[in-house]
Motif scaffolding. Structure first.
Motif, PDB file in Angstrom:
ATOM      1  N   TYR A 164       0.847  -1.200   0.000  1.00  0.00           N
ATOM      2  CA  TYR A 164       0.000   0.000   0.000  1.00  0.00           C
ATOM      3  C   TYR A 164       0.879   1.245   0.000  1.00  0.00           C
ATOM      4  CZ  TYR A 164      -3.560   3.352   1.363  1.00  0.00           C
ATOM      5  OH  TYR A 164      -4.418   4.431   1.400  1.00  0.00           O
ATOM      6  N   ASP A 165       0.647   2.135  -0.956  1.00  0.00           N
ATOM      7  CA  ASP A 165       1.483   3.336  -1.077  1.00  0.00           C
ATOM      8  C   ASP A 165       0.620   4.528  -1.476  1.00  0.00           C
ATOM      9  OD1 ASP A 165       3.643   5.078  -1.359  1.00  0.00           O
ATOM     10  OD2 ASP A 165       3.936   4.501  -3.451  1.00  0.00           O
ATOM     11  N   GLN A 166       0.648   5.542  -0.650  1.00  0.00           N
ATOM     12  CA  GLN A 166      -0.074   6.770  -0.971  1.00  0.00           C
ATOM     13  C   GLN A 166       0.872   7.960  -0.951  1.00  0.00           C
ATOM     14  OE1 GLN A 166      -3.504   7.318   1.572  1.00  0.00           O
ATOM     15  NE2 GLN A 166      -4.747   7.746  -0.198  1.00  0.00           N
ATOM     16  N   SER A 167       2.127   7.704  -1.224  1.00  0.00           N
ATOM     17  CA  SER A 167       3.128   8.771  -1.190  1.00  0.00           C
ATOM     18  C   SER A 167       2.899   9.815  -2.280  1.00  0.00           C
ATOM     19  CB  SER A 167       4.527   8.185  -1.323  1.00  0.00           C
ATOM     20  OG  SER A 167       4.648   7.500  -2.557  1.00  0.00           O
ATOM     21  N   TRP A 168       2.138   9.480  -3.307  1.00  0.00           N
ATOM     22  CA  TRP A 168       1.864  10.397  -4.413  1.00  0.00           C
ATOM     23  C   TRP A 168       0.852  11.471  -4.017  1.00  0.00           C
ATOM     24  CZ3 TRP A 168      -3.272  10.529  -5.425  1.00  0.00           C
ATOM     25  CH2 TRP A 168      -4.032   9.460  -4.966  1.00  0.00           C
ATOM     26  N   TYR A 169       0.061  11.232  -2.950  1.00  0.00           N
ATOM     27  CA  TYR A 169      -1.036  12.140  -2.595  1.00  0.00           C
ATOM     28  C   TYR A 169      -0.529  13.344  -1.804  1.00  0.00           C
ATOM     29  CZ  TYR A 169      -5.461  13.929  -0.987  1.00  0.00           C
ATOM     30  OH  TYR A 169      -6.524  14.748  -0.752  1.00  0.00           O
ATOM     31  N   SER A 170      -1.052  14.516  -2.124  1.00  0.00           N
ATOM     32  CA  SER A 170      -0.704  15.739  -1.410  1.00  0.00           C
ATOM     33  C   SER A 170      -1.973  16.463  -0.985  1.00  0.00           C
ATOM     34  CB  SER A 170       0.112  16.660  -2.315  1.00  0.00           C
ATOM     35  OG  SER A 170       0.277  17.912  -1.702  1.00  0.00           O
ATOM     36  N   ARG A 171      -2.025  16.894   0.271  1.00  0.00           N
ATOM     37  CA  ARG A 171      -3.175  17.664   0.744  1.00  0.00           C
ATOM     38  C   ARG A 171      -3.167  19.073   0.160  1.00  0.00           C
ATOM     39  NH1 ARG A 171      -2.572  16.512   7.066  1.00  0.00           N
ATOM     40  NH2 ARG A 171      -0.536  17.303   6.527  1.00  0.00           N
ATOM     41  N   GLY A 172      -2.029  19.535  -0.266  1.00  0.00           N
ATOM     42  CA  GLY A 172      -1.943  20.837  -0.909  1.00  0.00           C
ATOM     43  C   GLY A 172      -1.559  21.971   0.023  1.00  0.00           C
ATOM     44  N   ARG A 173      -1.629  21.770   1.310  1.00  0.00           N
ATOM     45  CA  ARG A 173      -1.252  22.771   2.306  1.00  0.00           C
ATOM     46  C   ARG A 173      -0.596  22.062   3.486  1.00  0.00           C
ATOM     47  NH1 ARG A 173      -2.911  25.642  -1.341  1.00  0.00           N
ATOM     48  NH2 ARG A 173      -4.167  27.515  -1.204  1.00  0.00           N
TER      49      ARG A 173
END
Length: 76
Positions: free
Chosen positions: A8-17
């Motif tokens: 499982y990898d969600q390192s690509w996701y950014s909250r943006g702030r």
């Protein structure tokens, strides 16, 4: 049934702030935004715009609406 969570990898996701801005928004949304009077559409639009949302001129947002990351909203 066995699930391998090491893939499982969600390192690509950014909250943006930053985390601080996210927490500040969640606090504002849970208090000032949520308990605003029914017809205070401009106030809620102002708060969302303050956090980076793009909202059209005649958009009406209810106090029960929930936004996790308003800076990712574009209703222009």
């Amino acid at each position: 049934m066995e699930i391998d969570l090491s893939k499982y990898d969600q390192s690509w996701y950014s909250r943006g702030r930053s985390g601080l801005v996210v927490l500040l928004w969640w606090f504002i949304q849970g208090t000032v935004f949520r308990y605003s009077l029914h017809n205070m559409y401009r106030w809620r639009n102002f708060l969302l715009r303050l956090f980076g949302a793009v909202i059209g001129r005649d958009v009406r947002i209810r106090s029960s609406a929930k936004f996790t990351y308003p800076w990712k909203i574009n209703w222009g």
